[in-house]
Design a protein around this motif. Structure first.
Motif, PDB file in Angstrom:
ATOM      1  N   PHE A 139      37.751  94.085  95.184  1.00 56.80           N
ATOM      2  CA  PHE A 139      36.736  94.987  94.653  1.00 56.80           C
ATOM      3  C   PHE A 139      37.293  95.676  93.410  1.00 56.80           C
ATOM      4  CE2 PHE A 139      36.135  94.720  99.230  1.00 56.80           C
ATOM      5  CZ  PHE A 139      34.782  94.439  99.342  1.00 56.80           C
ATOM      6  N   VAL A 140      36.461  95.850  92.397  1.00 57.96           N
ATOM      7  CA  VAL A 140      36.876  96.584  91.209  1.00 57.96           C
ATOM      8  C   VAL A 140      35.839  97.659  90.884  1.00 57.96           C
ATOM      9  CG1 VAL A 140      38.202  94.685  90.216  1.00 57.96           C
ATOM     10  CG2 VAL A 140      35.802  94.972  89.594  1.00 57.96           C
ATOM     11  N   GLY A 141      36.331  98.816  90.463  1.00 52.83           N
ATOM     12  CA  GLY A 141      35.480  99.867  89.946  1.00 52.83           C
ATOM     13  C   GLY A 141      35.466  99.787  88.429  1.00 52.83           C
ATOM     14  N   MET A 142      34.271  99.681  87.870  1.00 53.50           N
ATOM     15  CA  MET A 142      34.101  99.519  86.420  1.00 53.50           C
ATOM     16  C   MET A 142      33.452 100.763  85.825  1.00 53.50           C
ATOM     17  SD  MET A 142      35.067  96.236  86.094  1.00 53.50           S
ATOM     18  CE  MET A 142      34.368  95.685  84.539  1.00 53.50           C
ATOM     19  N   ASP A 143      33.284 100.762  84.536  1.00 53.04           N
ATOM     20  CA  ASP A 143      32.581 101.856  83.876  1.00 53.04           C
ATOM     21  C   ASP A 143      31.090 101.843  84.184  1.00 53.04           C
ATOM     22  OD1 ASP A 143      34.845 102.899  82.740  1.00 53.04           O
ATOM     23  OD2 ASP A 143      34.613 101.828  80.842  1.00 53.04           O
ATOM     24  N   TRP A 144      30.591 100.753  84.787  1.00 50.16           N
ATOM     25  CA  TRP A 144      29.159 100.668  85.074  1.00 50.16           C
ATOM     26  C   TRP A 144      28.874 100.192  86.501  1.00 50.16           C
ATOM     27  CZ3 TRP A 144      31.682  97.794  81.287  1.00 50.16           C
ATOM     28  CH2 TRP A 144      31.943  96.456  81.609  1.00 50.16           C
ATOM     29  N   GLY A 145      29.809 100.401  87.429  1.00 53.38           N
ATOM     30  CA  GLY A 145      29.517 100.058  88.816  1.00 53.38           C
ATOM     31  C   GLY A 145      30.663  99.389  89.535  1.00 53.38           C
ATOM     32  N   VAL A 146      30.332  98.708  90.649  1.00 49.35           N
ATOM     33  CA  VAL A 146      31.315  98.053  91.506  1.00 49.35           C
ATOM     34  C   VAL A 146      31.023  96.555  91.531  1.00 49.35           C
ATOM     35  CG1 VAL A 146      32.304  97.913  93.826  1.00 49.35           C
ATOM     36  CG2 VAL A 146      31.468 100.094  92.967  1.00 49.35           C
ATOM     37  N   PHE A 147      32.105  95.750  91.449  1.00 51.19           N
ATOM     38  CA  PHE A 147      31.981  94.303  91.524  1.00 51.19           C
ATOM     39  C   PHE A 147      32.903  93.788  92.624  1.00 51.19           C
ATOM     40  CE2 PHE A 147      30.210  95.293  87.516  1.00 51.19           C
ATOM     41  CZ  PHE A 147      29.394  94.247  87.121  1.00 51.19           C
ATOM     42  N   ALA A 148      32.516  92.658  93.234  1.00 52.42           N
ATOM     43  CA  ALA A 148      33.305  92.059  94.299  1.00 52.42           C
ATOM     44  C   ALA A 148      33.546  90.588  94.006  1.00 52.42           C
ATOM     45  CB  ALA A 148      32.594  92.206  95.643  1.00 52.42           C
ATOM     46  N   SER A 149      34.690  90.089  94.505  1.00 52.01           N
ATOM     47  CA  SER A 149      35.031  88.672  94.390  1.00 52.01           C
ATOM     48  C   SER A 149      35.506  88.185  95.743  1.00 52.01           C
ATOM     49  CB  SER A 149      36.134  88.466  93.348  1.00 52.01           C
ATOM     50  OG  SER A 149      36.613  87.124  93.374  1.00 52.01           O
ATOM     51  N   ILE A 150      35.022  86.996  96.172  1.00 46.40           N
ATOM     52  CA  ILE A 150      35.460  86.417  97.447  1.00 46.40           C
ATOM     53  C   ILE A 150      36.427  85.263  97.228  1.00 46.40           C
ATOM     54  CG2 ILE A 150      33.354  87.119  98.636  1.00 46.40           C
ATOM     55  CD1 ILE A 150      32.443  84.163  98.487  1.00 46.40           C
ATOM     56  N   ASP A 151      36.775  84.996  95.973  1.00 47.78           N
ATOM     57  CA  ASP A 151      37.663  83.869  95.672  1.00 47.78           C
ATOM     58  C   ASP A 151      38.911  84.302  94.909  1.00 47.78           C
ATOM     59  OD1 ASP A 151      36.601  84.430  93.195  1.00 47.78           O
ATOM     60  OD2 ASP A 151      35.536  82.523  92.980  1.00 47.78           O
ATOM     61  N   GLY A 152      39.384  85.515  95.192  1.00 48.02           N
ATOM     62  CA  GLY A 152      40.622  85.971  94.574  1.00 48.02           C
ATOM     63  C   GLY A 152      40.507  86.360  93.114  1.00 48.02           C
ATOM     64  N   GLY A 153      39.309  86.633  92.644  1.00 49.93           N
ATOM     65  CA  GLY A 153      39.130  87.109  91.277  1.00 49.93           C
ATOM     66  C   GLY A 153      38.633  86.079  90.284  1.00 49.93           C
ATOM     67  N   LYS A 154      38.306  84.865  90.748  1.00 53.62           N
ATOM     68  CA  LYS A 154      37.814  83.847  89.819  1.00 53.62           C
ATOM     69  C   LYS A 154      36.391  84.141  89.362  1.00 53.62           C
ATOM     70  CE  LYS A 154      40.688  80.260  91.951  1.00 53.62           C
ATOM     71  NZ  LYS A 154      40.687  78.991  92.733  1.00 53.62           N
ATOM     72  N   ALA A 155      35.573  84.645  90.266  1.00 56.26           N
ATOM     73  CA  ALA A 155      34.186  84.986  89.936  1.00 56.26           C
ATOM     74  C   ALA A 155      33.838  86.317  90.585  1.00 56.26           C
ATOM     75  CB  ALA A 155      33.237  83.893  90.420  1.00 56.26           C
ATOM     76  N   TRP A 156      32.989  87.091  89.903  1.00 58.38           N
ATOM     77  CA  TRP A 156      32.662  88.432  90.357  1.00 58.38           C
ATOM     78  C   TRP A 156      31.154  88.613  90.423  1.00 58.38           C
ATOM     79  CZ3 TRP A 156      36.516  91.842  91.761  1.00 58.38           C
ATOM     80  CH2 TRP A 156      37.820  91.472  91.395  1.00 58.38           C
ATOM     81  N   THR A 157      30.708  89.418  91.415  1.00 54.32           N
ATOM     82  CA  THR A 157      29.300  89.732  91.593  1.00 54.32           C
ATOM     83  C   THR A 157      29.145  91.236  91.730  1.00 54.32           C
ATOM     84  OG1 THR A 157      28.891  87.633  92.727  1.00 54.32           O
ATOM     85  CG2 THR A 157      27.248  89.376  93.026  1.00 54.32           C
ATOM     86  N   GLU A 158      28.147  91.786  91.054  1.00 53.64           N
ATOM     87  CA  GLU A 158      27.921  93.228  91.124  1.00 53.64           C
ATOM     88  C   GLU A 158      27.322  93.603  92.479  1.00 53.64           C
ATOM     89  OE1 GLU A 158      25.878  96.841  88.493  1.00 53.64           O
ATOM     90  OE2 GLU A 158      25.365  94.739  88.082  1.00 53.64           O
ATOM     91  N   LEU A 159      27.811  94.706  93.056  1.00 54.94           N
ATOM     92  CA  LEU A 159      27.261  95.242  94.299  1.00 54.94           C
ATOM     93  C   LEU A 159      26.222  96.298  93.950  1.00 54.94           C
ATOM     94  CD1 LEU A 159      30.480  95.677  96.507  1.00 54.94           C
ATOM     95  CD2 LEU A 159      28.946  93.714  96.344  1.00 54.94           C
ATOM     96  N   LYS A 160      24.977  96.068  94.357  1.00 58.89           N
ATOM     97  CA  LYS A 160      23.898  97.012  94.026  1.00 58.89           C
ATOM     98  C   LYS A 160      23.343  97.644  95.307  1.00 58.89           C
ATOM     99  CE  LYS A 160      22.427  97.749  90.543  1.00 58.89           C
ATOM    100  NZ  LYS A 160      22.768  98.833  89.588  1.00 58.89           N
ATOM    101  N   ASN A 161      22.093  97.337  95.638  1.00 59.99           N
ATOM    102  CA  ASN A 161      21.463  97.852  96.869  1.00 59.99           C
ATOM    103  C   ASN A 161      21.568  99.369  96.965  1.00 59.99           C
ATOM    104  OD1 ASN A 161      20.045  97.637  99.253  1.00 59.99           O
ATOM    105  ND2 ASN A 161      21.870  97.390 100.524  1.00 59.99           N
ATOM    106  N   GLY A 162      21.153 100.049  95.895  1.00 57.55           N
ATOM    107  CA  GLY A 162      21.176 101.510  95.874  1.00 57.55           C
ATOM    108  C   GLY A 162      22.338 102.099  95.108  1.00 57.55           C
ATOM    109  N   MET A 163      23.303 101.284  94.732  1.00 60.50           N
ATOM    110  CA  MET A 163      24.448 101.772  93.960  1.00 60.50           C
ATOM    111  C   MET A 163      24.032 101.969  92.508  1.00 60.50           C
ATOM    112  SD  MET A 163      27.652 102.565  93.968  1.00 60.50           S
ATOM    113  CE  MET A 163      28.663 103.062  92.582  1.00 60.50           C
ATOM    114  N   PRO A 164      24.199 103.182  91.952  1.00 59.82           N
ATOM    115  CA  PRO A 164      23.765 103.425  90.571  1.00 59.82           C
ATOM    116  C   PRO A 164      24.710 102.788  89.558  1.00 59.82           C
ATOM    117  CG  PRO A 164      24.867 105.367  91.425  1.00 59.82           C
ATOM    118  CD  PRO A 164      24.768 104.394  92.574  1.00 59.82           C
ATOM    119  N   THR A 165      24.185 102.589  88.348  1.00 57.32           N
ATOM    120  CA  THR A 165      25.017 102.114  87.246  1.00 57.32           C
ATOM    121  C   THR A 165      25.779 103.316  86.707  1.00 57.32           C
ATOM    122  OG1 THR A 165      23.380 100.429  86.730  1.00 57.32           O
ATOM    123  CG2 THR A 165      25.014 100.905  85.042  1.00 57.32           C
ATOM    124  N   GLN A 166      26.955 103.520  87.255  1.00 57.52           N
ATOM    125  CA  GLN A 166      27.719 104.745  87.014  1.00 57.52           C
ATOM    126  C   GLN A 166      29.214 104.411  87.003  1.00 57.52           C
ATOM    127  OE1 GLN A 166      25.810 107.310  86.568  1.00 57.52           O
ATOM    128  NE2 GLN A 166      27.224 109.033  86.402  1.00 57.52           N
TER     129      GLN A 166
END
Length: 248
Positions: free
Chosen positions: A23-50
């Motif tokens: 998981f990474v915290g960015m300047d615009w939200g949270v992203f997750a990777s299930i393959d050790g960091g090769k690809a990332w997907t933003e976690l939303k579902n109520g999470m603000p762009t913050q």
């Protein structure tokens, strides 16, 4: 960092159970990777762009705690993500169902709702399951104890991760020795397909709540999900509220 700009990463965390889940915290939200960091997907579902400046993982509860800049703390269950790499190879997969404490309501003179303003975790057993693709017909979700079906509902049949919440209540007519007291048969699904209460008029949660008309006993139950001719089962334990009324 795959498809993420490194200069915008504020914090990175590795899951304690699955080293490929990041998981990474960015300047615009949270992203997750299930393959050790090769690809990332933003976690939303109520999470603000913050901006997200810190992340912590609670290993016992399998929860991700997100600290934002100016929008407070967000907490989410990440247990399905910990098993997602296993689920992706199956047409149907039910994620591990964690044990749940059957909480006893505190007396008015020892607790009050004004002590904490916030939304609690769902009061029930969350059942998460994965479908490789949309299925034709119903998805049957059942909770059994021995040979008795104590609660059941129809779950979503969409591709991806789906959720239903068992409210830890059983249908009285299926409890051994209680059929005579159920004077109208099984009594229906007790709100299957509806949403859980306690949200104070806020947006209802994205899962259906189902159950029966009496509280379930402490002990072990079996959860089964049937879809597209396949059935997947898991065990779940309802635990006693061992700390209720303890004097310190």
């Amino acid at each position: 960092m795959g498809n993420l700009p490194v200069q915008s990463v504020n914090v990175i965390r590795e899951d304690p159970y699955n080293p490929n889940l990041l998981f990474v915290g960015m300047d615009w939200g949270v992203f997750a990777s299930i393959d050790g960091g090769k690809a990332w997907t933003e976690l939303k579902n109520g999470m603000p762009t913050q901006p997200v400046h810190d992340l912590q993982i609670q290993p016992r509860e399998h929860e991700l705690i997100v600290a934002t800049h100016g929008r407070g703390i967000f907490i989410t269950d990440i247990s399905p993500l910990e098993e997602l790499s296993q689920a992706l190879g199956a047409d149907l997969y039910v994620f591990d169902v964690g044990s749940k404490v059957k909480w006893v309501a505190r007396r008015d003179n020892v607790s009050a709702s004004i002590n904490l303003a916030g939304q609690s975790a769902p009061n029930g057993v969350m059942i998460n399951y994965y479908l490789k693709g949309p299925v034709q017909g119903d998805v049957a979700v059942k909770v059994t104890r021995g040979t008795f079906v104590v609660a059941e509902t129809k779950g979503p049949n969409a591709a991806g991760i789906n959720q239903v919440l068992w409210n830890m209540r059983v249908t009285l007519a299926t409890v051994p020795g209680a059929a005579a007291a159920a004077a109208g048969g099984r009594g229906g699904r007790g709100g299957g397909g509806g949403f859980g209460g306690g949200f104070g008029g806020a947006t209802p949660p994205p899962y259906a709540t189902f159950g029966g008309n009496v509280p379930a006993d402490i002990g072990e139950y079996t959860v089964s999900v049937t879809a597209g001719g396949r059935t997947f089962t898991r065990k779940v334990n309802i635990l006693e509220d061992a700390w209720y009324d303890k004097v310190f």
